[in-house]
Enzyme design. Structure first.
Site, PDB file in Angstrom:
ATOM      1  N   TYR A   1     -34.022 -25.386  40.456  1.00  0.00           N
ATOM      2  CA  TYR A   1     -33.288 -27.526  40.020  1.00  0.00           C
ATOM      3  C   TYR A   1     -34.945 -27.769  39.195  1.00  0.00           C
ATOM      4  O   TYR A   1     -33.998 -29.239  38.111  1.00  0.00           O
ATOM      5  CB  TYR A   1     -33.257 -28.188  41.714  1.00  0.00           C
ATOM      6  CG  TYR A   1     -32.135 -27.754  42.757  1.00  0.00           C
ATOM      7  CD1 TYR A   1     -30.846 -27.650  41.913  1.00  0.00           C
ATOM      8  CD2 TYR A   1     -31.996 -26.872  43.208  1.00  0.00           C
ATOM      9  CE1 TYR A   1     -29.400 -27.814  42.204  1.00  0.00           C
ATOM     10  CE2 TYR A   1     -31.344 -26.426  43.538  1.00  0.00           C
ATOM     11  CZ  TYR A   1     -29.638 -26.483  43.280  1.00  0.00           C
ATOM     12  OH  TYR A   1     -28.547 -26.231  44.224  1.00  0.00           O
TER      13      TYR A   1
ATOM     14  N   ARG B   1     -32.603 -27.263  35.985  1.00  0.00           N
ATOM     15  CA  ARG B   1     -31.704 -28.039  36.056  1.00  0.00           C
ATOM     16  C   ARG B   1     -31.870 -29.953  35.443  1.00  0.00           C
ATOM     17  O   ARG B   1     -30.758 -30.345  35.176  1.00  0.00           O
ATOM     18  CB  ARG B   1     -30.828 -28.144  37.178  1.00  0.00           C
ATOM     19  CG  ARG B   1     -29.646 -27.026  37.183  1.00  0.00           C
ATOM     20  CD  ARG B   1     -29.020 -27.382  38.993  1.00  0.00           C
ATOM     21  NE  ARG B   1     -27.594 -27.694  37.828  1.00  0.00           N
ATOM     22  CZ  ARG B   1     -26.672 -28.317  39.017  1.00  0.00           C
ATOM     23  NH1 ARG B   1     -26.550 -28.393  40.285  1.00  0.00           N
ATOM     24  NH2 ARG B   1     -25.142 -29.094  38.655  1.00  0.00           N
TER      25      ARG B   1
ATOM     26  N   VAL C   1     -24.351 -33.775  40.087  1.00  0.00           N
ATOM     27  CA  VAL C   1     -25.305 -34.511  40.991  1.00  0.00           C
ATOM     28  C   VAL C   1     -26.823 -34.464  39.343  1.00  0.00           C
ATOM     29  O   VAL C   1     -27.745 -35.018  39.722  1.00  0.00           O
ATOM     30  CB  VAL C   1     -26.466 -32.803  41.633  1.00  0.00           C
ATOM     31  CG1 VAL C   1     -25.314 -32.744  42.805  1.00  0.00           C
ATOM     32  CG2 VAL C   1     -26.435 -31.891  40.129  1.00  0.00           C
TER      33      VAL C   1
ATOM     34  N   HIS D   1     -22.384 -35.362  46.235  1.00  0.00           N
ATOM     35  CA  HIS D   1     -22.610 -34.012  46.496  1.00  0.00           C
ATOM     36  C   HIS D   1     -24.627 -34.371  46.236  1.00  0.00           C
ATOM     37  O   HIS D   1     -25.557 -33.003  45.781  1.00  0.00           O
ATOM     38  CB  HIS D   1     -22.771 -33.114  44.938  1.00  0.00           C
ATOM     39  CG  HIS D   1     -21.275 -32.344  46.252  1.00  0.00           C
ATOM     40  ND1 HIS D   1     -20.299 -31.758  44.875  1.00  0.00           N
ATOM     41  CD2 HIS D   1     -20.691 -32.671  47.604  1.00  0.00           C
ATOM     42  CE1 HIS D   1     -19.334 -31.271  46.179  1.00  0.00           C
ATOM     43  NE2 HIS D   1     -19.391 -31.505  47.040  1.00  0.00           N
TER      44      HIS D   1
ATOM     45  N   CYS E   1     -37.639 -34.715  58.352  1.00  0.00           N
ATOM     46  CA  CYS E   1     -38.078 -36.289  58.548  1.00  0.00           C
ATOM     47  C   CYS E   1     -36.881 -37.199  58.110  1.00  0.00           C
ATOM     48  O   CYS E   1     -36.134 -38.188  58.472  1.00  0.00           O
ATOM     49  CB  CYS E   1     -38.626 -37.001  58.822  1.00  0.00           C
ATOM     50  SG  CYS E   1     -39.305 -38.227  56.593  1.00  0.00           S
TER      51      CYS E   1
ATOM     52  N   CYS F   1     -44.117 -34.598  51.658  1.00  0.00           N
ATOM     53  CA  CYS F   1     -42.484 -36.054  52.381  1.00  0.00           C
ATOM     54  C   CYS F   1     -43.642 -36.798  52.578  1.00  0.00           C
ATOM     55  O   CYS F   1     -45.096 -37.150  52.977  1.00  0.00           O
ATOM     56  CB  CYS F   1     -42.223 -36.451  53.266  1.00  0.00           C
ATOM     57  SG  CYS F   1     -41.666 -37.510  54.423  1.00  0.00           S
TER      58      CYS F   1
ATOM     59  N   CYS G   1     -43.999 -38.920  56.058  1.00  0.00           N
ATOM     60  CA  CYS G   1     -44.760 -38.348  57.761  1.00  0.00           C
ATOM     61  C   CYS G   1     -45.587 -37.143  57.397  1.00  0.00           C
ATOM     62  O   CYS G   1     -46.277 -36.607  57.819  1.00  0.00           O
ATOM     63  CB  CYS G   1     -43.149 -37.353  57.757  1.00  0.00           C
ATOM     64  SG  CYS G   1     -42.485 -35.458  57.426  1.00  0.00           S
TER      65      CYS G   1
ATOM     66  N   LEU H   1      -9.314 -28.841  31.399  1.00  0.00           N
ATOM     67  CA  LEU H   1      -8.239 -29.148  30.193  1.00  0.00           C
ATOM     68  C   LEU H   1      -7.007 -27.403  30.283  1.00  0.00           C
ATOM     69  O   LEU H   1      -6.504 -27.586  29.191  1.00  0.00           O
ATOM     70  CB  LEU H   1     -10.028 -27.637  29.886  1.00  0.00           C
ATOM     71  CG  LEU H   1     -10.848 -28.128  29.121  1.00  0.00           C
ATOM     72  CD1 LEU H   1     -11.686 -27.534  29.099  1.00  0.00           C
ATOM     73  CD2 LEU H   1     -10.718 -28.801  27.941  1.00  0.00           C
TER      74      LEU H   1
END
Length: 230
Positions: free
Chosen positions: A53, A56, A90, A106, A117, A133, A136, A199
């Site tokens: 990711y 991406r 995304v 998504h 959390c 995080c 938390c 398409l």
């Protein structure tokens, strides 16, 4: 056509250079979906998933919105009624193209999620496995992406919009992924006119009343011109 609800998929961003899920080469082709787009894959190898990711995210940041993204933003701005855009994508090309009334069903590459959390925050360009995080402090950060086997975001609100639609358009979607593939049936039940831009006809193309075949940058731009000059 007071309320227009639009679903967009990978095809609208492909013209900007974002690889589609079924591309024959590139990021997706190098990995199994089970390894990089499922909670189980993340638990098995978080480094692989986070790096996937990160790649991406970098790719999305390197491209620009195309004419189809900008046309939908113009429709939202100039149409006398309400325009709602629901995207399976995304990336942030809709936002950068000017769309405001937008739902990312998504998730979003620019988001991070704590699986301990459920706190959400803006992801750095490069995430690392075990990032903490900010709420938390658990080392439980993951991309804020809806993976296979997880429930897409805000479904109750999306179905409420579909139930009010006068016109439903699907742009650049394969028709293979549910629940989004069921949106056309929901809109038809509400009495909406339905139109597909692709398409070629999708797997659910026979459920649409109208089809526009060709690249979204052309077909969507022409359609928006038609709607705004009626």
């Amino acid at each position: 056509m007071d309320k227009i609800v639009i679903l967009t998929g990978a095809g609208i961003s492909a013209e900007s250079g974002i690889e589609t899920f079924r591309a024959d080469d590139g990021l997706w082709a190098k990995h199994r979906v089970e390894d990089v787009a499922t909670p189980e894959g993340f638990m098995r190898d978080p480094e692989l998933v986070v790096n996937f990711y990160n790649a991406r995210r970098a790719q999305a940041a390197s491209v620009e919105p195309n004419a189809a993204h900008r046309a939908l933003a113009r429709l939202e701005e100039e149409h006398a009624g309400e325009v709602v855009v629901i995207t399976q994508n995304v990336d942030d090309l809709h936002e950068r193209g000017g769309t405001r009334n937008l739902y990312h069903m998504h998730g979003h590459l620019k988001g991070a999620l704590c699986y301990a959390c459920e706190h959400r925050w803006e992801a750095p360009m490069v995430m690392a496995p075990g990032d903490s995080c900010p709420a938390c402090e658990a080392p439980a950060a993951r991309p804020d992406i809806v993976w296979f086997g997880e429930m897409p975001y805000e479904m109750d609100r999306l179905f409420a919009h579909l139930a009010e639609a006068d016109l439903f358009a699907s742009i650049g979607t394969s028709g293979n992924v549910y629940p989004a593939a069921g949106f056309v049936a929901e809109a038809r039940r509400a009495g909406a006119h339905t139109i597909e831009f692709n398409l070629e006809r999708s797997a659910i193309g026979n459920q649409f009343a109208e089809h526009r075949i060709g690249p979204a940058s052309r077909t969507v731009s022409d359609w928006v011109d038609e709607l705004l000059t009626r």
